[in-house]
Write an enzyme that holds these catalytic residues in place. Structure first.
Site, mmCIF file in Angstrom:
data_model
loop_
_atom_site.group_PDB
_atom_site.id
_atom_site.type_symbol
_atom_site.label_atom_id
_atom_site.label_comp_id
_atom_site.label_asym_id
_atom_site.label_seq_id
_atom_site.Cartn_x
_atom_site.Cartn_y
_atom_site.Cartn_z
ATOM 1 N N CYS A 2 0.829 -1.197 0.000
ATOM 2 C CA CYS A 2 0.000 0.000 0.000
ATOM 3 C C CYS A 2 0.867 1.252 0.000
ATOM 4 O O CYS A 2 1.990 1.245 0.474
ATOM 5 C CB CYS A 2 -0.953 0.074 1.195
ATOM 6 S SG CYS A 2 -1.963 -1.374 1.385
ATOM 7 N N ARG A 27 3.115 -0.037 -5.216
ATOM 8 C CA ARG A 27 2.941 -0.643 -3.899
ATOM 9 C C ARG A 27 1.592 -1.360 -3.783
ATOM 10 O O ARG A 27 1.293 -1.975 -2.753
ATOM 11 C CB ARG A 27 3.024 0.434 -2.822
ATOM 12 C CG ARG A 27 4.300 1.253 -2.894
ATOM 13 C CD ARG A 27 4.325 2.311 -1.827
ATOM 14 N NE ARG A 27 4.505 1.720 -0.524
ATOM 15 C CZ ARG A 27 5.656 1.409 0.016
ATOM 16 N NH1 ARG A 27 6.762 1.661 -0.635
ATOM 17 N NH2 ARG A 27 5.743 0.863 1.200
ATOM 18 N N TRP A 73 -3.059 -2.648 -1.595
ATOM 19 C CA TRP A 73 -2.860 -4.046 -1.982
ATOM 20 C C TRP A 73 -3.512 -4.843 -0.857
ATOM 21 O O TRP A 73 -3.022 -4.852 0.276
ATOM 22 C CB TRP A 73 -1.374 -4.373 -2.092
ATOM 23 C CG TRP A 73 -1.132 -5.765 -2.602
ATOM 24 C CD1 TRP A 73 -1.112 -6.168 -3.902
ATOM 25 C CD2 TRP A 73 -0.869 -6.936 -1.820
ATOM 26 N NE1 TRP A 73 -0.868 -7.518 -3.982
ATOM 27 C CE2 TRP A 73 -0.710 -8.016 -2.708
ATOM 28 C CE3 TRP A 73 -0.765 -7.187 -0.452
ATOM 29 C CZ2 TRP A 73 -0.445 -9.313 -2.292
ATOM 30 C CZ3 TRP A 73 -0.505 -8.486 -0.024
ATOM 31 C CH2 TRP A 73 -0.343 -9.529 -0.952
ATOM 32 N N ASN A 99 -0.462 1.689 5.926
ATOM 33 C CA ASN A 99 0.316 0.703 5.166
ATOM 34 C C ASN A 99 0.952 -0.233 6.173
ATOM 35 O O ASN A 99 1.635 0.226 7.092
ATOM 36 C CB ASN A 99 1.392 1.425 4.339
ATOM 37 C CG ASN A 99 2.447 0.477 3.820
ATOM 38 O OD1 ASN A 99 2.144 -0.667 3.501
ATOM 39 N ND2 ASN A 99 3.679 0.932 3.741
ATOM 40 N N GLY A 100 0.730 -1.528 6.016
ATOM 41 C CA GLY A 100 1.299 -2.502 6.952
ATOM 42 C C GLY A 100 0.223 -3.490 7.369
ATOM 43 O O GLY A 100 -0.822 -3.589 6.712
ATOM 44 N N GLU A 479 14.024 -18.054 -12.663
ATOM 45 C CA GLU A 479 13.647 -16.674 -12.961
ATOM 46 C C GLU A 479 12.785 -16.603 -14.232
ATOM 47 O O GLU A 479 11.806 -15.861 -14.282
ATOM 48 C CB GLU A 479 14.921 -15.815 -13.094
ATOM 49 C CG GLU A 479 14.691 -14.356 -13.450
ATOM 50 C CD GLU A 479 13.816 -13.581 -12.463
ATOM 51 O OE1 GLU A 479 13.483 -14.112 -11.397
ATOM 52 O OE2 GLU A 479 13.417 -12.456 -12.806
ATOM 53 N N LYS A 483 8.952 -15.154 -14.415
ATOM 54 C CA LYS A 483 8.551 -14.064 -15.320
ATOM 55 C C LYS A 483 7.312 -14.475 -16.115
ATOM 56 O O LYS A 483 6.363 -13.715 -16.223
ATOM 57 C CB LYS A 483 9.678 -13.705 -16.308
ATOM 58 C CG LYS A 483 10.852 -12.945 -15.736
ATOM 59 C CD LYS A 483 10.590 -11.481 -15.452
ATOM 60 C CE LYS A 483 10.156 -11.228 -14.052
ATOM 61 N NZ LYS A 483 11.125 -11.268 -12.998
ATOM 62 N N GLU A 486 4.166 -14.671 -13.767
ATOM 63 C CA GLU A 486 3.604 -13.460 -13.179
ATOM 64 C C GLU A 486 2.993 -12.518 -14.202
ATOM 65 O O GLU A 486 2.002 -11.864 -13.901
ATOM 66 C CB GLU A 486 4.605 -12.721 -12.278
ATOM 67 C CG GLU A 486 5.834 -12.204 -12.960
ATOM 68 C CD GLU A 486 6.794 -11.530 -11.987
ATOM 69 O OE1 GLU A 486 6.380 -11.044 -10.939
ATOM 70 O OE2 GLU A 486 7.994 -11.490 -12.304
ATOM 71 N N HIS A 502 12.278 -37.455 -11.163
ATOM 72 C CA HIS A 502 11.818 -37.929 -9.851
ATOM 73 C C HIS A 502 10.363 -37.540 -9.582
ATOM 74 O O HIS A 502 9.933 -37.542 -8.435
ATOM 75 C CB HIS A 502 12.746 -37.399 -8.751
ATOM 76 C CG HIS A 502 14.146 -37.906 -8.897
ATOM 77 N ND1 HIS A 502 14.495 -39.212 -8.624
ATOM 78 C CD2 HIS A 502 15.272 -37.306 -9.357
ATOM 79 C CE1 HIS A 502 15.778 -39.387 -8.878
ATOM 80 N NE2 HIS A 502 16.284 -38.246 -9.330
ATOM 81 N N LYS A 600 4.597 -4.137 -6.364
ATOM 82 C CA LYS A 600 6.046 -4.135 -6.565
ATOM 83 C C LYS A 600 6.814 -4.195 -5.252
ATOM 84 O O LYS A 600 7.852 -4.820 -5.166
ATOM 85 C CB LYS A 600 6.451 -2.883 -7.349
ATOM 86 C CG LYS A 600 7.923 -2.882 -7.662
ATOM 87 C CD LYS A 600 8.199 -2.513 -9.082
ATOM 88 C CE LYS A 600 9.648 -2.701 -9.433
ATOM 89 N NZ LYS A 600 9.924 -4.069 -9.886
HETATM 90 C C1 F6R Z 1 9.309 -10.646 -9.585
HETATM 91 C C2 F6R Z 1 9.547 -9.644 -8.559
HETATM 92 C C3 F6R Z 1 9.507 -10.081 -7.148
HETATM 93 C C4 F6R Z 1 10.579 -9.360 -6.328
HETATM 94 C C5 F6R Z 1 10.409 -9.704 -4.846
HETATM 95 C C6 F6R Z 1 11.464 -9.033 -3.995
HETATM 96 O O1 F6R Z 1 9.387 -10.084 -10.858
HETATM 97 O O2 F6R Z 1 9.757 -8.491 -8.848
HETATM 98 O O3 F6R Z 1 9.635 -11.454 -7.030
HETATM 99 O O4 F6R Z 1 11.832 -9.742 -6.781
HETATM 100 O O5 F6R Z 1 9.150 -9.293 -4.421
HETATM 101 O O6 F6R Z 1 11.377 -7.647 -4.081
HETATM 102 P P1 F6R Z 1 12.597 -6.745 -3.647
HETATM 103 O O7 F6R Z 1 13.711 -6.997 -4.587
HETATM 104 O O8 F6R Z 1 12.080 -5.337 -3.731
HETATM 105 O O9 F6R Z 1 12.958 -7.134 -2.239
#
Ligand code: F6R
Length: 605
Positions: A2, A27, A73, A99-100, A479, A483, A486, A502, A600
């Site tokens: 948030c 956020r 969020w 926020n929290g 990774e 990608k 998500e 396995h 994010k």
């Molecule tokens: C995926 C992504 C998330 C962040 C994760 C950690 O594309 O962006 O998996 O990598 O939430 O976020 P940070 O790096 O801000 O601690």
């Protein structure tokens, strides 16, 4: 998560708040709201969806010069307008954005319900507004102090009280909150990036501090009511958001910014072909005593950490492990004063990562963080901070920050190995040369954009994809799978290539795409054996590697990457997978920069 934005001053508050919230959407963006005071009366407007929808919700003639807003969020309760912030006290005197997570909200709510209070939302935040009403005897600061003593969990709070119509009250614990004093008034925000870039002064509110902000003054008190003299923070390195430019999405723009992000990051840590980690507060003696390295992070940053663990163990010959931050605290970790904990985070605010940092610190581990946000909480709590120079990353799915993290990890591992005498000068210089060539090689891969787009066209109707690899290729596979999941909502998973047989191989059937990362020459032939096992069961192989990694059949696809040091291959193999994920999401009409259910900056546990 948030985002909070508030303003008190001489200008109309509504546009300032909505624009600020739009900048904080990373956020959370499932619902938004704002509350303003006009003639001693509070008006609250809320909407489902992102903050821009507030423009249609708020009457055009609403002029007020004090207010607080919120982009959400959802944690407690669905993302509805009803659950959106701000929340009001029952008598309407207090307006709260938060926020929290108030972890003990259920107990507090029951207590208030027993006293006859009726709640209007499913949120944890509403209890704060109700408690404020209960504790208020004419002095807002005392009421807030009393409420804070009842709260467990994390919070950044923006509070309005109708009795003080020109003032914003704020407080925080564990969630970030900044205040800016400008000639036109006072601002509060969850992130400095949305504060005005005028000549004003910026302050960071500390844990359990209470701020009282008017248009020309900020007073801050500790929980015992003593006034605190705050020091202005210096804000550098906050690049203005330049927009998407010619790109359809921030994700694509940021994918294309990777050569620059990697170059800028490397230039800040490699000078005259030597690794200069000026902020690394570790003497050679301390480095020599390190007998264990723990890489701790979440999501993509964890994948970067997993690469780090492989490289560090290979170069240093000591136990090195990557930990998912949310698991770390509960795994009875055993770091000690000779452990180096490498904390990786783009935002520097990820709650799980911060909690893990504090746990490692409690065990006296040395903390080095790799961070993109210099003013973040993780940066502040670390012994040493190495900054990635990725610039602001807007798309929720990280790309350029991940690539920048990788090169810092390469440089850190190389420097530690050299300083502790584990590698000689020739190997040290060779690794540095290989690092310096990475931006150009990433540029080369980006030129194959069309090839990845065509592949994504073939994948658009697929609902399961498997990713495999070994060593750092496995980290890249993790990774790549993340990608694709998500942004395109395609179900997929990454497997250590040898582990497939396995269990997971039972999912492979005619036409199942298997993305095999087989770039590391030391293990690529082992991965090719696993590719063959998949092919024997009908899989369509998309192999990412070098010319001699794998000879594809007509049905398969080989995506070639330039040669580089085996340990650094993830920097190259990840690029095609990012573009495939992007174009698959584009084909499916997904919300690429803001995928559903995500945010994010993940500031809740
Ligand atoms: C995926 C992504 C998330 C962040 C994760 C950690 O594309 O962006 O998996 O990598 O939430 O976020 P940070 O790096 O801000 O601690």
């Amino acid at each position: 998560m948030c985002g909070i934005m508030g303003y008190t001053g001489t200008l109309p508050a509504v546009p300032i708040i909505i624009k600020g919230l739009e900048g904080l959407e990373y956020r959370g963006y499932d619902s938004a709201g704002l509350g303003v005071i006009k003639a001693g009366e509070i008006s609250v407007y809320k909407t489902q969806g992102s903050p821009e929808k507030l423009w249609n919700t708020v009457p055009e003639n609403l002029i007020s010069s004090v207010g607080v807003g919120h982009t959400r969020w959802a944690t407690h309760g669905a993302p509805t307008a009803q659950n959106a912030h701000p929340h009001l006290s029952p008598d309407g005197l207090f307006t709260v954005v938060h926020n929290g997570i108030i972890e003990n909200f259920a107990a507090l709510k029951s207590e208030l319900e027993e006293q006859g209070y009726i709640f209007n939302s499913e949120t944890d935040t509403e209890v704060v507004a109700y408690l404020l009403e209960k504790e208020y005897k004419g002095d807002v600061k005392s009421a807030i102090t009393n409420v804070l003593t009842r709260l467990e969990g994390s919070y950044a709070l923006g509070i309005l009280c109708n009795d003080y119509p020109d003032t914003i009250f704020c407080a925080k614990y564990s969630s970030p909150l900044f205040v800016s004093l400008e000639s036109d008034g006072g601002y509060i925000a969850s992130d400095v990036s949305v504060l005005p870039k005028n000549a004003g002064k910026i302050y960071k509110i500390g844990d359990k501090e209470i701020g009282i902000l008017s248009k020309d003054e900020l007073k801050v008190f500790d929980i015992d009511g003593c006034r605190i003299r705050k020091t202005e923070i210096k804000v550098r390195d906050i690049k203005n958001l330049e927009g998407k430019g010619e790109y359809a999405h921030y994700m694509l723009k940021e994918i294309y910014e990777q050569p620059q992000a990697v170059e800028d990051t490397l230039e800040s840590i490699i000078v005259n072909s030597r690794i200069k980690l000026n902020t690394l507060r570790l003497t050679k003696e301390k480095i020599k005593r390190i007998n264990r390295i723990e890489f701790i992070a979440c999501g993509s940053a964890y994948h970067a950490g997993a690469v780090g663990a492989y490289i560090a163990q290979k170069l240093m010959g000591i136990p090195c492990e990557a930990y998912i931050a949310s698991e770390y605290r509960y795994s009875n970790p055993v770091p000690d004063e000779n452990t180096l904990a490498v904390i990786i985070s783009q935002s520097g605010e990820t709650a799980d990562t911060l909690a893990a940092l504090r746990e490692a610190k409690r065990h006296n581990a040395k903390i080095v963080s790799i961070i993109n946000a210099p003013l973040s909480t993780i940066a502040q709590e670390s012994d040493s901070v190495i900054l990635t120079k990725a610039g602001k990353e807007v798309a929720v799915a990280t790309t350029k920050a991940f690539s920048a993290q990788l090169v810092v990890i390469y440089a850190l591992c190389t420097r530690l190995a050299y300083s502790s005498g584990k590698i000689n000068k020739a190997r040290y210089s060779e690794l540095i040369e290989q690092m310096k060539n990475l931006p150009e090689k990433i540029r080369e891969i980006l030129k194959n954009d069309r090839e990845y787009k065509a592949l994504a066209d073939e994948l658009k109707d697929i609902n399961y994809t498997c990713f495999i690899g070994r060593g750092v290729d496995y980290c890249a596979a993790m990774e790549g799978a993340l990608k694709l999941k998500e942004v395109s909502y395609t179900h997929c998973e990454a497997y250590a290539a040898g582990e497939l047989k396995h269990g997971t191989i039972s999912l492979i059937e005619q036409g199942t795409p298997v993305v095999a990362v087989a770039a590391q020459s030391s293990v690529s032939q082992k991965t090719v054996s696993n590719i063959r096992e998949c092919k024997a069961r009908g899989a369509k192989i998309i192999c990412i590697g070098n010319e001699n990694s794998f000879t594809p059949d007509a049905d398969d696809k080989m995506l070639l990457i330039p040669q580089t040091e085996d340990l650094f291959k993830t920097s190259l193999t990840v690029i095609p997978m990012q573009l495939i994920a992007y174009y698959t999401a584009l084909n499916k009409g997904c919300s690429i920069d803001k995928p559903k259910n995500l945010a994010k900056s993940v500031t809740v546990e």
